[in-house]
Design a protein around this motif. Sequence first.
Motif, mmCIF file in Angstrom:
data_model
loop_
_atom_site.group_PDB
_atom_site.id
_atom_site.type_symbol
_atom_site.label_atom_id
_atom_site.label_comp_id
_atom_site.label_asym_id
_atom_site.label_seq_id
_atom_site.Cartn_x
_atom_site.Cartn_y
_atom_site.Cartn_z
ATOM 1 N N VAL A 6 0.937 -1.247 0.078
ATOM 2 C CA VAL A 6 -0.054 0.146 0.104
ATOM 3 C C VAL A 6 0.909 1.166 -0.081
ATOM 4 C CG1 VAL A 6 -1.850 1.372 1.123
ATOM 5 C CG2 VAL A 6 -1.703 -1.168 1.262
ATOM 6 N N ASN A 7 0.761 2.053 -1.157
ATOM 7 C CA ASN A 7 1.701 3.181 -1.217
ATOM 8 C C ASN A 7 0.966 4.618 -0.637
ATOM 9 O OD1 ASN A 7 2.487 2.062 -4.360
ATOM 10 N ND2 ASN A 7 3.609 1.914 -2.625
ATOM 11 N N SER A 8 1.965 5.402 -0.165
ATOM 12 C CA SER A 8 1.487 6.787 0.220
ATOM 13 C C SER A 8 2.514 7.890 -0.195
ATOM 14 C CB SER A 8 1.591 6.858 1.891
ATOM 15 O OG SER A 8 2.756 6.605 2.214
ATOM 16 N N GLU A 9 2.101 8.988 0.123
ATOM 17 C CA GLU A 9 3.219 9.920 -0.847
ATOM 18 C C GLU A 9 4.267 10.364 -0.026
ATOM 19 O OE1 GLU A 9 1.273 13.802 -2.171
ATOM 20 O OE2 GLU A 9 -0.709 12.859 -1.866
ATOM 21 N N THR A 10 4.190 9.990 1.349
ATOM 22 C CA THR A 10 5.427 10.491 2.192
ATOM 23 C C THR A 10 5.719 9.326 3.298
ATOM 24 O OG1 THR A 10 4.177 11.420 3.875
ATOM 25 C CG2 THR A 10 4.932 12.834 2.012
ATOM 26 N N ASP A 11 6.830 9.336 3.744
ATOM 27 C CA ASP A 11 7.141 8.210 4.667
ATOM 28 C C ASP A 11 6.567 8.716 6.157
ATOM 29 O OD1 ASP A 11 8.872 5.897 5.819
ATOM 30 O OD2 ASP A 11 9.711 7.466 6.904
ATOM 31 N N VAL A 54 3.243 9.258 6.667
ATOM 32 C CA VAL A 54 1.925 8.841 6.772
ATOM 33 C C VAL A 54 2.253 7.268 6.929
ATOM 34 C CG1 VAL A 54 0.096 8.057 5.086
ATOM 35 C CG2 VAL A 54 0.978 10.323 5.101
ATOM 36 N N ALA A 55 3.295 6.832 6.461
ATOM 37 C CA ALA A 55 3.472 5.313 6.698
ATOM 38 C C ALA A 55 3.784 5.024 8.248
ATOM 39 C CB ALA A 55 4.905 4.920 5.759
ATOM 40 N N LYS A 56 4.201 5.911 8.937
ATOM 41 C CA LYS A 56 4.185 5.953 10.404
ATOM 42 C C LYS A 56 3.071 6.124 11.315
ATOM 43 C CE LYS A 56 9.183 7.204 9.940
ATOM 44 N NZ LYS A 56 10.134 8.424 10.292
ATOM 45 N N ASN A 57 1.952 6.549 10.427
ATOM 46 C CA ASN A 57 0.781 6.740 10.908
ATOM 47 C C ASN A 57 -0.005 5.718 11.513
ATOM 48 O OD1 ASN A 57 -2.462 7.274 10.632
ATOM 49 N ND2 ASN A 57 -1.654 9.429 10.708
ATOM 50 N N ASP A 58 -0.477 5.602 12.596
ATOM 51 C CA ASP A 58 -1.251 4.283 13.421
ATOM 52 C C ASP A 58 -2.405 4.053 12.528
ATOM 53 O OD1 ASP A 58 0.803 4.262 15.488
ATOM 54 O OD2 ASP A 58 -0.619 5.415 16.814
ATOM 55 N N GLN A 59 -3.121 5.038 12.006
ATOM 56 C CA GLN A 59 -4.356 4.633 11.388
ATOM 57 C C GLN A 59 -3.843 4.053 9.885
ATOM 58 O OE1 GLN A 59 -6.953 8.059 10.367
ATOM 59 N NE2 GLN A 59 -7.935 7.322 8.809
ATOM 60 N N PHE A 60 -2.795 4.561 9.306
ATOM 61 C CA PHE A 60 -2.297 4.068 7.974
ATOM 62 C C PHE A 60 -1.958 2.576 8.266
ATOM 63 C CE2 PHE A 60 0.868 3.002 4.875
ATOM 64 C CZ PHE A 60 0.096 3.367 3.908
ATOM 65 N N GLN A 61 -0.985 2.166 9.322
ATOM 66 C CA GLN A 61 -0.689 1.061 9.645
ATOM 67 C C GLN A 61 -1.724 0.109 9.784
ATOM 68 O OE1 GLN A 61 2.363 1.029 12.539
ATOM 69 N NE2 GLN A 61 3.914 2.402 11.504
ATOM 70 N N ASP A 62 -2.805 0.484 10.614
ATOM 71 C CA ASP A 62 -3.931 -0.409 10.965
ATOM 72 C C ASP A 62 -4.663 -0.656 9.543
ATOM 73 O OD1 ASP A 62 -5.694 -1.560 12.827
ATOM 74 O OD2 ASP A 62 -7.090 -0.238 12.016
ATOM 75 N N PHE A 63 -4.834 0.200 8.889
ATOM 76 C CA PHE A 63 -5.241 -0.028 7.380
ATOM 77 C C PHE A 63 -4.687 -1.108 6.436
ATOM 78 C CE2 PHE A 63 -5.724 0.593 2.763
ATOM 79 C CZ PHE A 63 -6.792 0.550 2.366
ATOM 80 N N VAL A 64 -3.315 -1.138 6.525
ATOM 81 C CA VAL A 64 -2.457 -2.006 5.719
ATOM 82 C C VAL A 64 -2.630 -3.489 6.325
ATOM 83 C CG1 VAL A 64 -0.166 -2.425 4.875
ATOM 84 C CG2 VAL A 64 -0.789 -0.234 5.029
#
Length: 308
Positions: free
Chosen positions: A76-81, A83-93
């Motif tokens: 799952v890609n994001s624009e910046t690193d 966001v990759a450290k965001n808990d919400q994003f990690q939970d989604f992945v």
Amino acid sequence: MAAFSAADVKKLREMTGAGMMDAKKALEEAGGDIEAAQDALRAKGLAAVQKKSSRTAAEGLVGVAVEGTKGVAVEVNSETDFVAKNDQFQDFVRKTTQVALTMDKDDVEALKAADYPDGGTVEEKLTNNVATIGENQQVRRMQTVSVSQGTVTSYVHNAAADGLGKIGVLVALESDLSADVLEPFGKQLAMHIASMFPQALNADGLDADVIERERKIAQEKAAESGKPEQVQEKMVEGAIKKYAKENALLSQMFVMDNKTSVEDTVAKFAKDNGGNVKLTDYVRFQLGEGIEKEESDFAAEVAAAVGG
């Protein structure tokens, strides 16, 4: 007017390790085509072979999950690193990877249309994340491996969280041995795969276009040697065999001892443990692999994908 910029020269130098003037001349001769310029530098012995992973621009996370004798990797890609450290994003992945584990085939569109654990679909949750996090995201790819008996082992290199990171690996071992015997060995194989970046399980699986490209480079090198044609042909075939040996997983030297091939290492493990073991498949996902664009272009690609 030059068909390339100073940034292109810089990028080619980073890709190849060539000097500035050599890189500039190669770009001039290639009409600004960076890939053609890289091949030309390699043919002249002025460039090192670089893995695709060293030229990627995407951010996000790779998720891996295993249940029983089946495993899946999802990028799952994001624009910046950031966001990759965001808990919400990690939970989604993490949850999307679990959903992928239930799928019958590797189909990203079907995955996005599948039910999300918290309600709605994966795509609807993704859209919500884009709105709440404020950055575009994209479910890019998924790949599944399985065995009828044995084990599928997962490994994440430099994990950002459990089962999440920038390199995710799955190893499929078909075997009559128990999972507790196979798992530690599978982990070693997965670490090898993360480190050595095999391009296929065996030589037959290597991309034909890549082999043809390597053949042309080898032919140019052989021609420059000035040796007889028959000798040149042997040089080319030797170069192709060397490339196949170094890039097919089973023929690579096992990273733990650098003396024995992976195939022979598996055979020895099977013999030592009194069972049958076969390395049947693997997955290696590296974040952004194959995306060789400037970061701004990638952001536009993600925005277009999410918007479309």
